[in-house]
Scaffold this active site. Structure first.
Site, PDB file in Angstrom:
ATOM      1  N   HIS A 114       3.545 -18.911 -42.026  1.00 43.71           N
ATOM      2  CA  HIS A 114       4.368 -17.909 -42.973  1.00 43.71           C
ATOM      3  C   HIS A 114       3.849 -18.212 -44.613  1.00 43.71           C
ATOM      4  CE1 HIS A 114       7.467 -18.703 -39.251  1.00 43.71           C
ATOM      5  NE2 HIS A 114       5.668 -17.220 -39.493  1.00 43.71           N
ATOM      6  N   ARG A 141      -3.327 -17.230 -36.153  1.00 38.94           N
ATOM      7  CA  ARG A 141      -3.426 -18.525 -36.139  1.00 38.94           C
ATOM      8  C   ARG A 141      -4.587 -18.663 -34.834  1.00 38.94           C
ATOM      9  NH1 ARG A 141       2.412 -19.761 -34.948  1.00 38.94           N
ATOM     10  NH2 ARG A 141       1.967 -17.634 -32.932  1.00 38.94           N
TER      11      ARG A 141
HETATM   12  N1  COA Z   1       2.143 -18.905 -39.357  1.00 36.75           N
HETATM   13  C1  COA Z   1       2.813 -20.069 -38.048  1.00 36.75           C
HETATM   14  N2  COA Z   1       3.775 -19.827 -37.598  1.00 36.75           N
HETATM   15  C2  COA Z   1       3.284 -18.362 -37.511  1.00 36.75           C
HETATM   16  C3  COA Z   1       2.503 -17.359 -38.137  1.00 36.75           C
HETATM   17  C4  COA Z   1       2.195 -18.574 -39.375  1.00 36.75           C
HETATM   18  N3  COA Z   1       0.790 -17.849 -39.581  1.00 36.75           N
HETATM   19  N4  COA Z   1       2.281 -16.823 -37.382  1.00 36.75           N
HETATM   20  C5  COA Z   1       3.361 -16.503 -36.282  1.00 36.75           C
HETATM   21  N5  COA Z   1       3.657 -17.144 -36.396  1.00 36.75           N
HETATM   22  C6  COA Z   1       4.330 -17.827 -35.722  1.00 36.75           C
HETATM   23  C7  COA Z   1       5.792 -17.992 -35.281  1.00 36.75           C
HETATM   24  O1  COA Z   1       6.625 -19.311 -35.896  1.00 36.75           O
HETATM   25  C8  COA Z   1       6.164 -17.775 -34.540  1.00 36.75           C
HETATM   26  O2  COA Z   1       6.851 -18.247 -33.540  1.00 36.75           O
HETATM   27  P1  COA Z   1       8.194 -19.236 -32.320  1.00 36.75           P
HETATM   28  O3  COA Z   1       7.693 -18.112 -31.377  1.00 36.75           O
HETATM   29  O4  COA Z   1       7.802 -20.015 -31.943  1.00 36.75           O
HETATM   30  O5  COA Z   1       8.610 -18.519 -32.862  1.00 36.75           O
HETATM   31  C9  COA Z   1       5.369 -16.525 -33.778  1.00 36.75           C
HETATM   32  O6  COA Z   1       4.370 -16.515 -34.025  1.00 36.75           O
HETATM   33  C10 COA Z   1       5.525 -15.353 -33.578  1.00 36.75           C
HETATM   34  O7  COA Z   1       6.622 -14.507 -34.153  1.00 36.75           O
HETATM   35  P2  COA Z   1       6.864 -13.411 -34.915  1.00 36.75           P
HETATM   36  O8  COA Z   1       5.756 -13.672 -36.218  1.00 36.75           O
HETATM   37  O9  COA Z   1       8.089 -13.872 -35.995  1.00 36.75           O
HETATM   38  O10 COA Z   1       7.043 -12.524 -34.922  1.00 36.75           O
HETATM   39  P3  COA Z   1       7.969 -12.028 -33.445  1.00 36.75           P
HETATM   40  O11 COA Z   1       7.057 -11.830 -32.279  1.00 36.75           O
HETATM   41  O12 COA Z   1       9.001 -13.119 -33.306  1.00 36.75           O
HETATM   42  O13 COA Z   1       8.816 -10.413 -34.278  1.00 36.75           O
HETATM   43  C11 COA Z   1       8.381  -8.477 -35.125  1.00 36.75           C
HETATM   44  C12 COA Z   1       7.640  -9.500 -34.245  1.00 36.75           C
HETATM   45  C13 COA Z   1       9.721  -8.751 -35.488  1.00 36.75           C
HETATM   46  C14 COA Z   1       6.994  -8.006 -36.458  1.00 36.75           C
HETATM   47  C15 COA Z   1       8.064  -7.622 -33.733  1.00 36.75           C
HETATM   48  O14 COA Z   1       9.260  -7.740 -32.580  1.00 36.75           O
HETATM   49  C16 COA Z   1       9.055  -6.211 -34.304  1.00 36.75           C
HETATM   50  O15 COA Z   1       8.366  -5.061 -34.346  1.00 36.75           O
HETATM   51  N6  COA Z   1       9.917  -6.133 -33.881  1.00 36.75           N
HETATM   52  C17 COA Z   1      11.381  -5.124 -33.987  1.00 36.75           C
HETATM   53  C18 COA Z   1      11.227  -3.836 -32.602  1.00 36.75           C
HETATM   54  C19 COA Z   1       9.846  -3.357 -32.928  1.00 36.75           C
HETATM   55  O16 COA Z   1       9.748  -1.998 -33.328  1.00 36.75           O
HETATM   56  N7  COA Z   1       9.521  -3.321 -31.740  1.00 36.75           N
HETATM   57  C20 COA Z   1       7.416  -3.317 -31.200  1.00 36.75           C
HETATM   58  C21 COA Z   1       7.646  -2.202 -30.699  1.00 36.75           C
HETATM   59  S1  COA Z   1       7.631  -2.317 -29.110  1.00 36.75           S
END
Ligand code: COA
Length: 170
Positions: free
Chosen positions: A20, A93
Site C-alpha cells: 500500500h 497487483r
Molecule cells: N499492496 C498490498 N496489498 C494490496 C495492495 C497493494 N498495493 N492493493 C490491494 N491490496 C490488498 C489489500 O491488502 C486487501 O487484502 P485483503 O483482502 O487480504 O484484506 C485487498 O487487496 C483489497 O483491499 P483494499 O484495496 O483495501 O480494498 P477493499 O476491497 O477492502 O475495499 C473499497 C475497497 C474500500 C475501495 C470499497 O470497498 C469501497 O469503495 N467501499 C465503500 C462503499 C462503496 O462505495 N462501494 C463501492 C460501490 S458498490
C-alpha cells in the site's frame, strides 16, 4: 507532478502493508495531494478498528508532506462528491485483481460520471502481498518485518500476543 490535481486512494488497509505504501509513494509524486481514505468494506470483518488503521497510516506516511489520511463511511462516490475530488487511485497487483477493480471502477463511474480511476502497479516485490496474508504470518509467529512498516509490525505482535494470552487463559 500535476500541480493542481488531488487524488484519493481508498481502501480498508487492515493493516496497511509496504505494498500500500508503495502505491502511496508513487501517487504522491504524480499528484499535488493524496487523500488516503480509509473505510469499512461491508463484506469484510476487520482485525483493527477504523481509528487504528487511520493512525497506522498516518504514522507510516508522516515523511510525505502531501498526504492526508482520513476515514469515511457510506459510498465512496458520495464521499468524492463531498470533497470535490474525482480521481481515484487503486493498486493492481496481478491479473486476478483486475476483474474486481474493473467492476468497482465502472460502478463508481456509474454513481458519479466525473469519477476516473487510475491504476498503479506496485513494485514486483510487493505483488504477492495482501493484508490477510500478513496477518496470517503474524498470527502464526512469522516475521513480518519485510512486509509492513515498523509501527504495523509492533501492532500485529501486540494484537496476536494478546489473542494467544486470551486463548491460553480460557
Ligand atoms: N499492496 C498490498 N496489498 C494490496 C495492495 C497493494 N498495493 N492493493 C490491494 N491490496 C490488498 C489489500 O491488502 C486487501 O487484502 P485483503 O483482502 O487480504 O484484506 C485487498 O487487496 C483489497 O483491499 P483494499 O484495496 O483495501 O480494498 P477493499 O476491497 O477492502 O475495499 C473499497 C475497497 C474500500 C475501495 C470499497 O470497498 C469501497 O469503495 N467501499 C465503500 C462503499 C462503496 O462505495 N462501494 C463501492 C460501490 S458498490
Amino acid at each position: 507532478m500535476n500541480k493542481k490535481i488531488s487524488a484519493v486512494y481508498p481502501g480498508s488497509f487492515d493493516p496497511p502493508t509496504n505494498g500500500h505504501l508503495d502505491i502511496v509513494n508513487k501517487s504522491s509524486c504524480l499528484f499535488s495531494k493524496i487523500i488516503v481514505a480509509v473505510t469499512d468494506n461491508i463484506n469484510k470483518k476487520y482485525t483493527f478498528s477504523l481509528h487504528k488503521r487511520v493512525d497506522l497510516l498516518q504514522k507510516s506516511t508522516k515523511h510525505l508532506k502531501n498526504i492526508r489520511v482520513v476515514s469515511f463511511s457510506g459510498l465512496l462516490a458520495d464521499y468524492l462528491g463531498k470533497i470535490n475530488s474525482f480521481i481515484l487511485i487503486r493498486g493492481l497487483r496481478a491479473l486476478s485483481d483486475f476483474e474486481y477493480e474493473f467492476q468497482l471502477a465502472l460502478m463508481n463511474r456509474k454513481l458519479n460520471k466525473r469519477i476516473e480511476t487510475i491504476f498503479l502497479i506496485p513494485d514486483q516485490s510487493y505483488a504477492f502481498l495482501s493484508s490477510s496474508m500478513v496477518k496470517e504470518v503474524a498470527m502464526l509467529g512469522g516475521d513480518t518485518a519485510d512486509f509492513v512498516p515498523s509501527c504495523v509490525e509492533e501492532e500485529l505482535k501486540k494484537h496476536f500476543a494478546n489473542l494467544s494470552k486470551f486463548h491460553c487463559e480460557k
